[in-house]
Write an enzyme that holds these catalytic residues in place. Structure first.
Site, PDB file in Angstrom:
ATOM      1  N   SER A  65       0.796  -1.231   0.000  1.00 18.82           N
ATOM      2  CA  SER A  65       0.000   0.000   0.000  1.00 18.82           C
ATOM      3  C   SER A  65       0.828   1.281   0.000  1.00 18.82           C
ATOM      4  O   SER A  65       0.286   2.366  -0.217  1.00 18.82           O
ATOM      5  CB  SER A  65      -0.940   0.018   1.209  1.00 18.82           C
ATOM      6  OG  SER A  65      -1.967  -0.937   1.064  1.00 18.82           O
ATOM      7  N   LYS A  68       0.365   3.529  -2.985  1.00 17.60           N
ATOM      8  CA  LYS A  68      -0.878   4.240  -3.289  1.00 17.60           C
ATOM      9  C   LYS A  68      -0.713   5.737  -3.565  1.00 17.60           C
ATOM     10  O   LYS A  68      -1.292   6.249  -4.525  1.00 17.60           O
ATOM     11  CB  LYS A  68      -1.891   4.001  -2.166  1.00 17.60           C
ATOM     12  CG  LYS A  68      -2.370   2.547  -2.094  1.00 17.60           C
ATOM     13  CD  LYS A  68      -3.238   2.305  -0.873  1.00 17.60           C
ATOM     14  CE  LYS A  68      -3.710   0.853  -0.795  1.00 17.60           C
ATOM     15  NZ  LYS A  68      -4.488   0.570   0.432  1.00 17.60           N
ATOM     16  N   TYR A 190      -3.661  -3.413 -10.080  1.00 14.97           N
ATOM     17  CA  TYR A 190      -3.461  -3.021  -8.684  1.00 14.97           C
ATOM     18  C   TYR A 190      -2.526  -3.981  -7.952  1.00 14.97           C
ATOM     19  O   TYR A 190      -1.613  -3.552  -7.221  1.00 14.97           O
ATOM     20  CB  TYR A 190      -4.811  -2.943  -7.969  1.00 14.97           C
ATOM     21  CG  TYR A 190      -4.692  -2.703  -6.490  1.00 14.97           C
ATOM     22  CD1 TYR A 190      -4.186  -1.506  -6.003  1.00 14.97           C
ATOM     23  CD2 TYR A 190      -5.078  -3.685  -5.570  1.00 14.97           C
ATOM     24  CE1 TYR A 190      -4.064  -1.289  -4.629  1.00 14.97           C
ATOM     25  CE2 TYR A 190      -4.960  -3.476  -4.203  1.00 14.97           C
ATOM     26  CZ  TYR A 190      -4.447  -2.273  -3.742  1.00 14.97           C
ATOM     27  OH  TYR A 190      -4.327  -2.068  -2.392  1.00 14.97           O
ATOM     28  N   TYR A 242      -4.462   5.136   7.701  1.00 12.66           N
ATOM     29  CA  TYR A 242      -5.802   4.588   7.960  1.00 12.66           C
ATOM     30  C   TYR A 242      -6.342   5.072   9.300  1.00 12.66           C
ATOM     31  O   TYR A 242      -6.343   6.282   9.583  1.00 12.66           O
ATOM     32  CB  TYR A 242      -5.787   3.060   7.880  1.00 12.66           C
ATOM     33  CG  TYR A 242      -5.061   2.551   6.664  1.00 12.66           C
ATOM     34  CD1 TYR A 242      -5.540   2.834   5.383  1.00 12.66           C
ATOM     35  CD2 TYR A 242      -3.881   1.799   6.775  1.00 12.66           C
ATOM     36  CE1 TYR A 242      -4.878   2.383   4.246  1.00 12.66           C
ATOM     37  CE2 TYR A 242      -3.221   1.340   5.652  1.00 12.66           C
ATOM     38  CZ  TYR A 242      -3.725   1.635   4.387  1.00 12.66           C
ATOM     39  OH  TYR A 242      -3.065   1.192   3.277  1.00 12.66           O
ATOM     40  N   VAL A 260       1.327  -3.164   4.311  1.00  8.67           N
ATOM     41  CA  VAL A 260       1.415  -4.405   5.080  1.00  8.67           C
ATOM     42  C   VAL A 260       2.687  -5.194   4.767  1.00  8.67           C
ATOM     43  O   VAL A 260       2.988  -6.176   5.445  1.00  8.67           O
ATOM     44  CB  VAL A 260       0.173  -5.294   4.850  1.00  8.67           C
ATOM     45  CG1 VAL A 260      -1.071  -4.619   5.377  1.00  8.67           C
ATOM     46  CG2 VAL A 260       0.035  -5.658   3.378  1.00  8.67           C
TER      47      VAL A 260
END
Length: 595
Positions: A65, A68, A190, A242, A260
């Site tokens: 991630s 992103k 992705y 997050y 992660v």
């Protein structure tokens, strides 16, 4: 880089944080569950390409991630901000990264940092099929990192095989019209993006590229435009970790993105980038050691963006007026007297980064000036923000209405110089003001002849003395750009009386090396060529305009000394007076410039 206090602090920090053993690796992707949980690396990249690293900073892992925000930057660069915002929001969720949280009624994901938003964002990167999309994103990530990155095919397969939740999110968004491409194509792009291999060092450089307004500090490539970076950092600041984003901002105070895979990339705009890697994750999916290391770095180096700062450097380096400085044009005494009486020029030497705060102050300072000309010198200016350009432009127009003409010298942005008097140096700007004042005072122009009787070195000579001098001189006519000869077979030229035009002295032998000009002399003054190196011609005398000089050779000067001693005495007395006047002016100018 291994030496120095920054490296020492980073090593000490690493040795402290590495003792943390809480947290666990990600198990929901089988390949990630096999990673050594004890790995830990940290790196810091400066904006001039120096990277400090400690521990396992060069160990490869999948970006996950952390990719992103960089994919978001590529999507804005390719499709524009409005198209991104029509597909993805920018609101924090307070939910985990894989939450099924969509905008009611539209199915639009709430921001590009959660999985749902990242799937849509990756699909927006310019492409015609999944292969082209994957290539564009991996190439873009490589540009941010400053090297070619690879994809871990084993992790990619593992992610695709266990992507049920992401697949469900994608089908849900497609059913609501939020995802326009095929679900499997979107997931393929992705997941390949997330399976790209990086190191903590790479993440530091990628963060530094964002900190450097989109320009990679190592390669120099402008990966994305500065405005794109502004939008990306805004979302990283509020959504990058997050449901831990608020506490992260409170404790660390920098835009960041975690993944992660154990990576975290952290941006301090305008200063540096940080990259960390440690696979042990907390319950929110953030690296335990990575968070601890970044909090420690923020405290150690004072990196929190909200920390109180001292006042910025003032935008005004120095204010000078025409009575303190003049152009590099050497002028005869009668012209200097006119200029000293006028004192119609003010110079504002600016410095540093000029944004709204600095420009607002400058506009007030400019409005206080009442001189006829105002020169804004940008030689020390590093950058001018667009808003500062607009404020300065409006002030220039307002001053023009009051009869104050603003001249720009140095590297100003093209948008500001349009329609404005612009010069390569302050000396040339001041010179243009001087020329106008002298023209208004009726002084001879560059194309008008000034006889020897009006030359400074001939002041006080009788008519007979002037005749004796002229009889021993040689007149030379020069076209613009012609080099001035420094001598002939009669011992070289001792004195060059300028009777028409302008003669320039350059430090480089090329006749078109304008910016290497040391000084120039106008008609009515004189120069000596005895100080010039005859073999190299450096410095070099060049006619800046069509010119006429009356040259006195060394042999002729020796004749004057022996046959007409009164003429020689007058020449030497006037030359000594001219040197003394130049010295007095230079001393006063040095005092003004040293303040």
């Amino acid at each position: 880089m291994s030496d120095g206090p920054v490296s020492d602090i980073l090593t000490r920090l690493h040795s402290t944080v590495v003792t943390r053993t809480d947290g666990d690796v990600a198990h929901y992707i089988p390949e990630l569950a096999r990673v050594d949980p004890n790995l830990f690396g940290v790196a810091v990249s400066t904006l001039d390409g120096v990277v400090y690293a400690a521990g396992d900073a060069d160990h490869p892992f999948t970006i996950q991630s952390v990719s992103k925000p960089f994919a978001m930057a590529l999507a804005i660069e390719d499709r524009g901000l409005e198209e991104l915002l029509s597909a993805v929001g920018v609101e924090p969720t307070g939910d985990p990264f894989n939450a099924v949280t969509l905008e009611e009624g539209t199915g639009r994901p709430l921001n590009p940092m959660v999985n749902a938003g990242a799937i849509v964002t990756s699909a927006l990167v310019a492409c015609t099929d999944r292969d082209q999309g994957s290539e564009r994103i991996v190439a873009g990530l490589s540009a941010f990192a400053g090297r070619e990155l690879d994809v871990d095919e084993a992790v990619l397969r593992s992610e695709l095989e266990t992507a049920d939740r992401n697949r469900a999110l994608a089908y849900l968004m497609r059913s609501m019209g939020a995802l326009e491409v095929d679900v499997e194509d979107a997931l393929a792009v992705y997941c390949r993006q997330c399976a790209t291999l990086v190191t903590a060092r790479d993440l530091a450089v990628m963060a530094a590229t964002l900190a450097n307004a989109g320009r990679n500090p190592i390669t120099g490539q402008q990966v994305v435009q500065p405005d794109v970076v502004m939008y990306v950092l805004s979302v990283m600041l509020t959504c990058g970790l997050y449901d831990f984003s608020g506490e992260w901002m409170f404790r660390t105070g920098m835009p960041a993105k975690s993944g992660v895979g154990g990576g975290i990339t952290v941006v301090l705009p305008g200063e540096l980038g940080i990259g960390t890697f440690s696979p042990r994750l907390d319950r929110q999916g953030n690296s335990v050691r990575g968070v601890a290391a970044c909090e420690a770095l923020s405290r150690e180096f004072g990196l929190h963006v909200m920390r109180p700062r001292g006042p910025a450097a003032p935008p005004l380096h120095r204010r000078l007026h025409g009575g303190q400085v003049r152009s590099r044009r050497g002028r005869p005494a009668r012209e200097r007297a006119v200029l000293a009486a006028a004192d119609a020029v003010v110079i504002l030497e600016l410095q540093g980064h000029i944004s709204f705060q600095e420009a607002e102050l400058l506009t007030r300072l400019m409005e206080q000036e009442t001189s006829r000309w105002l020169v804004l010198d940008a030689a020390r200016v590093e950058h001018v923000d667009p808003v500062a350009e607009r404020l300065l432009h409006a002030t220039i127009d307002h001053l023009a209405g009051r009869g104050v003409t603003v001249l720009l010298s140095g590297p100003w942005p093209a948008s500001l110089t349009t329609g404005t008097n612009t010069f390569t140096s302050t000396s040339r700007a001041v010179e243009s003001c001087e020329d106008m004042l002298l023209d208004e005072a009726g002084m001879p122009g560059p194309d008008e002849a000034v006889p020897l009787t009006a030359n400074d070195l001939c002041a006080g000579m009788s008519t007979d003395d002037l005749h004796q001098l002229e009889a021993l001189c040689l007149a030379l006519d020069l076209d613009q750009g012609d080099p001035v000869p420094v001598g002939d077979d009669d011992g070289g030229f001792a004195l060059l009386f300028i009777t028409r035009g302008v003669i320039g002295m350059q430090s480089a032998p090329e006749p078109d090396a304008v910016e290497d000009q040391i000084t120039s002399r106008a008609a009515g003054s004189a120069v000596s060529s005895m100080a010039f190196e005859p073999t190299t011609g450096v410095p070099r005398l060049v006619a800046q305009t069509p010119a006429t000089i009356v040259a006195l050779t060394v042999r002729a000067l020796e004749r004057i000394e022996s046959e007409h001693p009164s003429v020689a005495a007058t020449l030497y007395r006037n030359a000594a007076g001219a040197v003394a006047a130049e010295y007095r002016w230079s001393a006063a100018e040095n005092v003004a410039l040293s303040r």
